[in-house]
Design a protein around this motif. Structure first.
Motif, mmCIF file in Angstrom:
data_model
loop_
_atom_site.group_PDB
_atom_site.id
_atom_site.type_symbol
_atom_site.label_atom_id
_atom_site.label_comp_id
_atom_site.label_asym_id
_atom_site.label_seq_id
_atom_site.Cartn_x
_atom_site.Cartn_y
_atom_site.Cartn_z
ATOM 1 N N ILE A 82 0.868 -1.181 0.000
ATOM 2 C CA ILE A 82 0.000 0.000 0.000
ATOM 3 C C ILE A 82 0.901 1.226 0.000
ATOM 4 O O ILE A 82 1.905 1.279 0.722
ATOM 5 C CB ILE A 82 -0.948 0.006 1.214
ATOM 6 C CG1 ILE A 82 -2.117 -0.968 0.985
ATOM 7 C CG2 ILE A 82 -1.460 1.404 1.510
ATOM 8 C CD1 ILE A 82 -3.064 -1.078 2.161
ATOM 9 N N TRP A 83 0.554 2.201 -0.838
ATOM 10 C CA TRP A 83 1.333 3.446 -0.933
ATOM 11 C C TRP A 83 0.746 4.486 -0.002
ATOM 12 O O TRP A 83 -0.476 4.722 0.011
ATOM 13 C CB TRP A 83 1.298 3.964 -2.369
ATOM 14 C CG TRP A 83 2.249 5.093 -2.661
ATOM 15 C CD1 TRP A 83 3.576 5.128 -2.400
ATOM 16 C CD2 TRP A 83 1.941 6.340 -3.303
ATOM 17 N NE1 TRP A 83 4.133 6.312 -2.848
ATOM 18 C CE2 TRP A 83 3.143 7.071 -3.402
ATOM 19 C CE3 TRP A 83 0.773 6.898 -3.819
ATOM 20 C CZ2 TRP A 83 3.209 8.339 -3.977
ATOM 21 C CZ3 TRP A 83 0.837 8.152 -4.388
ATOM 22 C CH2 TRP A 83 2.035 8.871 -4.468
ATOM 23 N N LEU A 84 1.580 5.132 0.790
ATOM 24 C CA LEU A 84 1.161 6.217 1.677
ATOM 25 C C LEU A 84 1.875 7.493 1.269
ATOM 26 O O LEU A 84 3.108 7.531 1.204
ATOM 27 C CB LEU A 84 1.506 5.879 3.133
ATOM 28 C CG LEU A 84 0.911 4.589 3.717
ATOM 29 C CD1 LEU A 84 1.402 4.379 5.144
ATOM 30 C CD2 LEU A 84 -0.620 4.631 3.671
ATOM 31 N N CYS A 85 1.098 8.533 0.994
ATOM 32 C CA CYS A 85 1.677 9.806 0.561
ATOM 33 C C CYS A 85 0.934 10.953 1.248
ATOM 34 O O CYS A 85 -0.277 11.126 1.040
ATOM 35 C CB CYS A 85 1.570 9.933 -0.951
ATOM 36 S SG CYS A 85 2.370 11.418 -1.613
ATOM 37 N N PRO A 86 1.609 11.740 2.085
ATOM 38 C CA PRO A 86 0.934 12.814 2.815
ATOM 39 C C PRO A 86 0.757 14.063 1.953
ATOM 40 O O PRO A 86 1.526 14.310 1.030
ATOM 41 C CB PRO A 86 1.889 13.098 3.967
ATOM 42 C CG PRO A 86 3.245 12.821 3.384
ATOM 43 C CD PRO A 86 3.049 11.679 2.401
ATOM 44 N N PHE A 87 -0.269 14.854 2.269
ATOM 45 C CA PHE A 87 -0.416 16.144 1.600
ATOM 46 C C PHE A 87 -1.189 17.106 2.485
ATOM 47 O O PHE A 87 -2.025 16.698 3.292
ATOM 48 C CB PHE A 87 -1.103 15.996 0.235
ATOM 49 C CG PHE A 87 -2.559 15.588 0.281
ATOM 50 C CD1 PHE A 87 -3.578 16.524 0.157
ATOM 51 C CD2 PHE A 87 -2.912 14.248 0.433
ATOM 52 C CE1 PHE A 87 -4.917 16.148 0.180
ATOM 53 C CE2 PHE A 87 -4.245 13.860 0.445
ATOM 54 C CZ PHE A 87 -5.246 14.806 0.316
#
Length: 519
Positions: free
Chosen positions: A413-418
């Protein structure tokens, strides 16, 4: 000469085998053969053509002059549609298979197709720190144009073939988004041809309602013909730190902690199971330790997500220096992990022998994969494969991952904050202040027993709505109209569609992207 005879004999045997088995059987049951021997070489030819075209346009400085001419042609097509009685909705004439979205856009067969041939970088304004581009400029094309000049853009979404228009009309994200927001938040102006054929420029200070309504509208307010995007100085390397973390609570705490640090140029997480992850932080730099430089974008290198997994297996931290452009497109060669998890494409693509011999041709174009997949494969993917990005508040990350695990059980699973600012438009936080969100990307075959695409995704969508999250609109969406507008704020969007007479010109965004509405 003997090598040519060998290649010719091999191709002849391949064609005889395809004829014996039947083309449909090969495409469904042995698709990797078709991908390796036909789609990979064809993808290379596509790349060569577009690179030569971009080089010629740059050398001749023809883009600005031709841009005005092409925009006038779009306006003429819209006025022709009006003169014909406005009997059908309009849409871009770009074939559905050319888009990176996996969704099949059948609406193009019944709508008025407007030809939009706009794929050039128009201007690099170093004083304003802005680059002006046409909507079909891709991320690979843009970084190749800007980096030699010492510039880049703040948010460079992963895949090379993603276009500026798709990232504005849909959305885009990158591991720098905890500082700069989504791709739309790095744009300072848009130019559109509206339903009446007029050309309009909008920005935060000029036609501001339209400026904030365009993102996520999927081309249902007008035709995007140019965009101005912020630029930042480029540096040679990204100094990246890998840290394995175990335990879901610790993973979420560490990820949130690093995402709040503005000194981190990049933050990203790869979750390999419910309680195992590698958290990566990066800093832009011009200096590097030569022994720690990893040119991960070279064709013979291991796929990035497999390289990262080695730190987890060895249970060790590490530091590397990755050339900036290699970092920006680090997931491109494996299309994240889709080439491996989709066993019909190139399941052996990360094998060292394959990488050294044929890795220079990888990846196949997503557009060509779509064009040749056939109805049987499309239905198979729809029922047994997910490609979804859900945007949820950081405070709901742990609960969200648990929900993904129960409903899908897909890894990695890819986790990318914004950071999500409180701007007008379809997507904004619930409160009055900017809020830290995270993109949870699930790509692969669900391991959940008795997985059923529609029921499982509706359950996921319900959860995302409950935490005031959002679903990226490139993927399959199963919500009803009421549920869709519960998730997204349609107040400004509907107001502008009424004011600009869009209702007869373009379908509503829900009708364009949701499975319950599509024909």
């Amino acid at each position: 000469m003997s090598a040519l005879w060998s290649v010719g004999a091999g191709l002849l045997l391949l064609l005889l085998w395809v004829r014996h088995r039947g083309l449909e059987a090969v495409l469904v049951h042995h698709r990797w053969v078709f991908v390796c021997f036909f789609l990979l070489p064809l993808s290379i030819l596509f790349d060569i053509y577009y690179q030569l075209r971009a080089w010629a346009v740059w050398r001749l400085h023809s883009a600005p002059r031709l841009h005005s001419q092409r925009v006038r042609h779009i306006q003429e097509q819209v006025r022709e549609w009006k003169n014909e009685g406005s009997k059908r909705y309009m849409c871009t004439g770009r074939p559905g298979w050319l888009t990176v979205s996996l969704r099949v856009g059948k609406y193009k067969k019944i709508h008025k197709n407007i030809v939009i041939n706009l794929m050039d970088v128009l201007e690099v304004d170093s004083e304003r720190k802005v680059v002006r581009v046409e909507p079909l400029v891709s991320m690979g094309q843009l970084t190749a144009h800007l980096n030699p000049m010492g510039w880049t853009i703040p948010v460079v979404p992963e895949l090379d073939d993603l276009t500026v228009g798709g990232l504005i009309m849909g959305t885009g994200i990158e591991s720098s988004s905890h500082i700069y927001g989504l791709f739309q938040h790095t744009c300072v102006a848009y130019e559109l041809v509206l339903a009446d054929g007029s050309l309009v420029r909008c920005s935060p200070t000029e036609n501001s309602d339209l400026f904030y309504a365009v993102p996520w509208s999927c081309g249902t307010l007008g035709f995007l013909v140019a965009a101005e995007i912020k630029m930042i100085p480029a540096k040679k390397y990204v100094k990246i730190h890998y840290e394995p973390v175990r335990g879901l609570q610790k993973i979420c705490e560490k990820f949130a902690e690093e995402s709040k640090k503005k000194e981190n140029s990049f933050v990203e997480g790869l979750l390999y199971s419910l309680d195992e992850a590698v958290i990566m932080t990066g800093v832009l730099t011009d200096e590097a330790e030569q022994s720690k430089i990893n040119r991960i974008g070279n064709y013979y290198k291991p796929w990035f997500f497999k390289h990262v997994e080695n730190y987890l297996k060895a249970d060790r931290t590490g530091i590397e220096y990755i050339p900036s452009r290699h970092y920006y497109h680090r997931h491109t060669r494996s299309i994240f992990w889709e080439l491996q998890v989709r066993s019909d494409i190139i399941p052996f693509g990360n094998n060292p022998v394959f990488r050294y011999l044929f890795g220079w041709m990888v990846p196949p174009k997503i557009s060509l994969l779509k064009l040749t997949q056939g109805e049987a494969i499309r239905k198979l993917y729809e029922q047994h494969h997910v490609v979804q990005d859900m945007l949820v508040p950081m405070k709901s990350l742990e609960k969200s991952i648990q929900t993904f695990h129960v409903d899908l059980n897909v890894y990695p699973i890819w986790l990318c904050p914004f950071i999500l600012p409180n701007n007008p438009g379809m997507v904004h936080p619930k409160g009055d202040e900017p809020e830290l969100y995270v993109d949870i990307g699930a790509y692969g075959e669900p391991k959940r027993k008795q997985f059923e695409a529609r029921a499982s995704m509706r359950q996921m969508e319900k959860f995302v709505r409950s935490v005031h999250g959002f679903q990226m609109l490139y993927a399959d969406c199963y919500m009803t109209r009421e549920e869709f507008w519960e998730m997204f704020d349609g107040s400004l969007y509907h107001k502008l569609r009424e004011q600009m007479n869009c209702k007869d010109a373009f379908p509503e965004v829900y009708d364009k992207i949701c499975k319950a509405a599509r024909h």
